[in-house]
Structures are given as C-alpha cells and as structure tokens.
Scaffold this active site. Structure first.
Site, PDB file in Angstrom:
ATOM      1  N   LYS A   1      -5.366 -10.888  -6.928  1.00 39.86           N
ATOM      2  CA  LYS A   1      -6.580 -11.255  -5.926  1.00 39.86           C
ATOM      3  C   LYS A   1      -7.406 -10.079  -6.483  1.00 39.86           C
ATOM      4  O   LYS A   1      -7.001  -9.066  -6.755  1.00 39.86           O
ATOM      5  CB  LYS A   1      -6.238 -11.017  -4.637  1.00 39.86           C
ATOM      6  CG  LYS A   1      -6.014  -9.607  -4.040  1.00 39.86           C
ATOM      7  CD  LYS A   1      -5.979  -9.669  -2.424  1.00 39.86           C
ATOM      8  CE  LYS A   1      -5.721  -8.216  -1.954  1.00 39.86           C
ATOM      9  NZ  LYS A   1      -5.580  -8.011  -0.666  1.00 39.86           N
TER      10      LYS A   1
ATOM     11  N   LYS B   1       0.739  -1.174  -0.078  1.00 38.61           N
ATOM     12  CA  LYS B   1       0.041   0.144  -0.040  1.00 38.61           C
ATOM     13  C   LYS B   1       0.623   1.208   0.115  1.00 38.61           C
ATOM     14  O   LYS B   1       0.730   2.058  -0.575  1.00 38.61           O
ATOM     15  CB  LYS B   1      -0.959  -0.048   1.250  1.00 38.61           C
ATOM     16  CG  LYS B   1      -2.135  -0.946   0.998  1.00 38.61           C
ATOM     17  CD  LYS B   1      -3.160  -0.497   2.083  1.00 38.61           C
ATOM     18  CE  LYS B   1      -4.226  -1.684   2.000  1.00 38.61           C
ATOM     19  NZ  LYS B   1      -5.232  -1.502   3.283  1.00 38.61           N
TER      20      LYS B   1
ATOM     21  N   LYS C   1     -10.548  -3.842  -4.516  1.00 37.63           N
ATOM     22  CA  LYS C   1     -11.093  -2.629  -5.027  1.00 37.63           C
ATOM     23  C   LYS C   1     -10.096  -1.658  -5.325  1.00 37.63           C
ATOM     24  O   LYS C   1     -10.210  -0.442  -5.755  1.00 37.63           O
ATOM     25  CB  LYS C   1     -12.150  -2.008  -3.754  1.00 37.63           C
ATOM     26  CG  LYS C   1     -11.515  -2.156  -2.358  1.00 37.63           C
ATOM     27  CD  LYS C   1     -12.434  -1.680  -1.414  1.00 37.63           C
ATOM     28  CE  LYS C   1     -11.836  -2.674  -0.239  1.00 37.63           C
ATOM     29  NZ  LYS C   1     -12.793  -3.207   0.654  1.00 37.63           N
TER      30      LYS C   1
HETATM   31  P1  TYM Z   1     -10.711  -6.000   4.348  1.00 33.26           P
HETATM   32  O1  TYM Z   1     -11.902  -5.107   4.660  1.00 33.26           O
HETATM   33  O2  TYM Z   1      -9.643  -5.580   3.233  1.00 33.26           O
HETATM   34  O3  TYM Z   1     -11.756  -7.400   3.661  1.00 33.26           O
HETATM   35  C1  TYM Z   1     -12.622  -7.963   4.466  1.00 33.26           C
HETATM   36  C2  TYM Z   1     -12.547  -9.583   4.357  1.00 33.26           C
HETATM   37  O4  TYM Z   1     -12.541 -10.014   2.728  1.00 33.26           O
HETATM   38  C3  TYM Z   1     -11.401 -10.581   2.612  1.00 33.26           C
HETATM   39  N1  TYM Z   1     -10.948 -10.597   1.071  1.00 33.26           N
HETATM   40  C4  TYM Z   1     -10.551 -11.629   0.395  1.00 33.26           C
HETATM   41  N2  TYM Z   1     -10.900 -13.003   0.455  1.00 33.26           N
HETATM   42  C5  TYM Z   1     -10.899 -13.804  -0.654  1.00 33.26           C
HETATM   43  N3  TYM Z   1     -10.576 -13.338  -1.917  1.00 33.26           N
HETATM   44  C6  TYM Z   1     -10.416 -11.965  -2.081  1.00 33.26           C
HETATM   45  N4  TYM Z   1      -9.833 -11.308  -3.103  1.00 33.26           N
HETATM   46  C7  TYM Z   1     -10.523 -11.068  -1.111  1.00 33.26           C
HETATM   47  N5  TYM Z   1     -10.434  -9.797  -0.882  1.00 33.26           N
HETATM   48  C8  TYM Z   1     -10.656  -9.332   0.363  1.00 33.26           C
HETATM   49  C9  TYM Z   1     -10.246 -10.214   3.623  1.00 33.26           C
HETATM   50  O5  TYM Z   1      -9.184 -11.299   3.915  1.00 33.26           O
HETATM   51  C10 TYM Z   1     -11.007 -10.140   4.884  1.00 33.26           C
HETATM   52  O6  TYM Z   1     -11.267 -11.181   5.654  1.00 33.26           O
HETATM   53  N6  TYM Z   1      -7.514  -5.786   7.929  1.00 33.26           N
HETATM   54  C11 TYM Z   1      -8.751  -6.303   7.646  1.00 33.26           C
HETATM   55  C12 TYM Z   1      -9.911  -5.564   8.427  1.00 33.26           C
HETATM   56  C13 TYM Z   1      -9.567  -5.887   9.966  1.00 33.26           C
HETATM   57  C14 TYM Z   1      -9.886  -7.286  10.590  1.00 33.26           C
HETATM   58  C15 TYM Z   1      -9.663  -6.808  11.912  1.00 33.26           C
HETATM   59  C16 TYM Z   1     -10.251  -8.416  10.135  1.00 33.26           C
HETATM   60  C17 TYM Z   1      -9.603  -4.809  10.751  1.00 33.26           C
HETATM   61  N7  TYM Z   1      -9.453  -5.473  12.123  1.00 33.26           N
HETATM   62  C18 TYM Z   1      -9.693  -7.863  12.952  1.00 33.26           C
HETATM   63  C19 TYM Z   1     -10.324  -9.471  11.046  1.00 33.26           C
HETATM   64  C20 TYM Z   1     -10.031  -9.082  12.628  1.00 33.26           C
HETATM   65  C21 TYM Z   1      -9.173  -5.590   6.049  1.00 33.26           C
HETATM   66  O7  TYM Z   1      -8.855  -4.827   5.725  1.00 33.26           O
HETATM   67  O8  TYM Z   1      -9.966  -6.471   5.565  1.00 33.26           O
END
Ligand code: TYM
Length: 331
Positions: free
Chosen positions: A195, A112, A198
C-alpha cells in the site's frame, strides 16, 4: 440526519494520494448528506517518536489541507483531537473492557512495533486502537469513511460498542466502516503490491499532494508496470497498471472499463502521461489553497477552536452517560 466521523493523522507535512483517494475524497462528498465530524488525531501521532514543533506545524498543515480539499467548516465540524479531552477519558473506560489478547491481535501494532523493535514500541502504540474506538464512539456516528488498513480497528470499535451496550446499557451506536472497494487500497508506484504509505522504505512510489507537481509527474512516469503492453485492469497479473487505472479513474471520474477502451492500442507511456496530467491538474490549485489557509494562522486556529467547542458538546454528553453507567459519581 445520520452522522459520519473520521480522522487523519498529522504525521507528515503532506497527505498522500492514498489518503485522498481511499478516504478524504469521500469525506468531502459525505458532507452533503450527513452530519459530518472530521478531526486530526494528534494524540495518535505521539505514539511514535516525534518532534513537538513539527507536530504543531503538521497539525495546522493537516487542517489547511482538509479545508483546501473542500471540508467546509460551515457544514462540518473540523477539530483537533487533543482539544477535546473526552477522547482520552473515554479511551480509559474502553481500555478496561478491552482484552489484552484482543488488543494483541491488532495487525497494525504488530507491523509498526516490528519496525521499531518490539521492546521499544510504546504502550501508547499498543492501546492506539482503543483510543481510536473512543474517537469514534463518543460521537455515535453511523458511518466511518476509511481505507482498507483501518478495517480491523473498526471491527474492534464495533465489538467494544456492543460489549459496552450489553454490559451496561445501550449507549453507543455500532458504527459501519465506509470502505469503498475500488479505492480502499492505493498502492505504492514502485511496489504495486504494497500500500502507498509514508513509512515505505523510499518515497519514490509515494505521491504527496503538496509535492512540487514536477516531482509528482516524474514519479508517475517511473511507476513500475509489467512486461506486457496491454492496458487492462487485472490486479493479480497487472498490479502496477491496475493501480494507475484506479488513480486515473478516480481523479477524472471516468469508469475503468471506459479507460480500457480509450487506451486500446496505446502504450504504458500514454497511460502514465494521462495519470501525470490528471494529478498535476488536481494538485496545482490545491497547493495554492493550502498556502492561503496557512498564511492566516489566526483564522485557522479560530476554525479549529470553534470545531472543538462543537465537538465537546456531543462528546461531553456521551462521556457523562458513560461515566454514570460505569458507576462514577457525577462531576
Ligand atoms: P491515517 O492517518 O494513517 O490515514 C488516513 C486515511 O487514509 C487511508 N489510507 C489509505 N487509503 C487507501 N490507500 C492507501 N494506501 C491508504 N493509506 C492511508 C486510511 O485508511 C485512513 O482512512 N488510525 C487512523 C486515524 C484515526 C481514525 C480515528 C480514523 C484515528 N482515530 C477515528 C477514523 C476514525 C489512521 O492512522 O489513519
């Protein structure tokens, strides 16, 4: 009952198919057997440039989408991170047991920050994984359902939990990442080696759950495949076709081997057409439900306020123990 916890960022007005298949679908099923807490990490969303008004709208849209896919506030605790101040407070304590080198090795920060220009990346983006560890450890969950891209953050969380437990006293549960192999990484339809995300350069390969179903169907029909004709799951040789098989299999509950047999003698057009149909069938009622939840903002805000209150009970308890153990005076 064991506990699960997970979060999804409100960084867009719609979740995408990778979010749903990689994580959210399991949030829904895990509610049956676990004490579940799900939250919207809005504090994570301000680590990059954002618009305040848009953030507020996206946070509510995220809540509406979670309710629409089946997160049930009667059975699970649904809340917004910034409404539970313990997250920020624990993050500070954890940042004081995190090595600078350790934090520097987080690949998502590297990715990022390169995109933004390393000099412009914020300190918040750098310490983001520590806040994420706090999000998790506050609630002592056993399982954290996420996609593959969160694995390294979960590893850091486990290390910090163990470190705190040995340095002070056993305080945290060391959580397991709940990552389901087949769906852990859903790929971009235009670039099936990257992957679905967005932040991709174009959104032609990104399926947003709340897009007009016609657009979704069109994106599926123009998905990149390969020059063969055979419909076979082979992620190395046929990443595009394999991704479509994973999507269809997940949405319909049909095993991939069965799909391979069903598509014998058929072409990529048939596969795409079935994926498009399954998606349209899935998103059409979902969009309507999201609209319903968004129409009653008062009710939505009440659900979130009740969730935050429940979350604070658990989080406040853990934080009080942590503060005591590191040597702070009682409040
Ligand atoms: P975030 O908001 O980017 O994504 C939410 C969830 O979607 C999953 N994901 C995917 N899984 C499969 N294929 C893909 N292409 C794909 N893109 C996204 C992510 O792995 C995620 O599970 N850091 C985290 C948010 C967060 C969090 C937490 C999660 C903050 N605190 C505590 C768990 C526990 C994030 O940015 O996910």
């Amino acid at each position: 009952k064991q506990r699960v916890l997970s979060g999804i960022q409100p960084t867009s007005s719609s979740f995408h198919l990778g979010n749903y298949l990689g994580a959210l679908q399991y949030w829904v099923t895990l509610q049956d057997d676990y004490d579940a807490l799900y939250f919207i990490p809005d504090m994570h969303a301000i680590t990059v440039a954002h618009d305040p008004k848009q953030l507020r709208a996206r946070t509510r849209a995220a809540a509406a989408q979670l309710l629409a896919i089946g997160i049930d506030p009667k059975r699970s605790t649904l809340f917004v991170q910034s409404q539970v101040p313990e997250h920020a407070e624990l993050a500070w304590v954890l940042s004081c047991i995190t090595g600078f080198g350790e934090a520097s090795r987080m690949t998502q920060f590297k990715d990022k920050s390169v995109r933004q220009g390393a000099e412009n990346a914020t300190v918040g983006l750098f310490t983001y994984p520590v806040l994420m560890a706090a999000d998790i450890l506050l609630y002592r969950p056993h399982q954290v359902p996420v996609g593959e891209d969160q694995r390294q953050h979960l590893e850091l969380t486990r290390n910090l939990a163990q470190r705190f437990n040995t340095r002070y006293k056993k305080t945290f549960v060391v959580p397991e990442a709940h990552i389901v192999k087949g769906t852990a990484k859903i790929y971009d339809l235009q670039d099936p080696t990257a992957k679905m995300s967005k932040s991709a350069a174009t959104d032609a390969g990104l399926i947003n759950l709340l897009d007009d179903p016609k657009i979704t169907a069109k994106k599926v029909r123009s998905a990149v495949t390969d020059t063969e004709r055979e419909i076979r799951y082979d992620t190395e040789a046929k990443p595009g076709v394999s991704n479509l098989l994973v999507i269809l299999s997940s949405l319909t509950g049909t095993p991939i081997v069965t799909l391979e047999k069903d598509f014998e003698g058929k072409g990529y057009g048939d596969l795409k057409s079935d994926v498009a149909d399954a998606l349209v069938e899935f998103v059409t009622p979902l969009r309507a439900k999201v609209e319903e939840y968004l129409a009653d903002q008062g009710e939505l805000d009440r659900i979130l306020a009740a969730g935050a209150e429940q979350a604070r009970e658990i989080a406040g308890n853990t934080l009080a123990q942590v503060y005591d153990r590191v040597g702070f005076l009682a409040r």
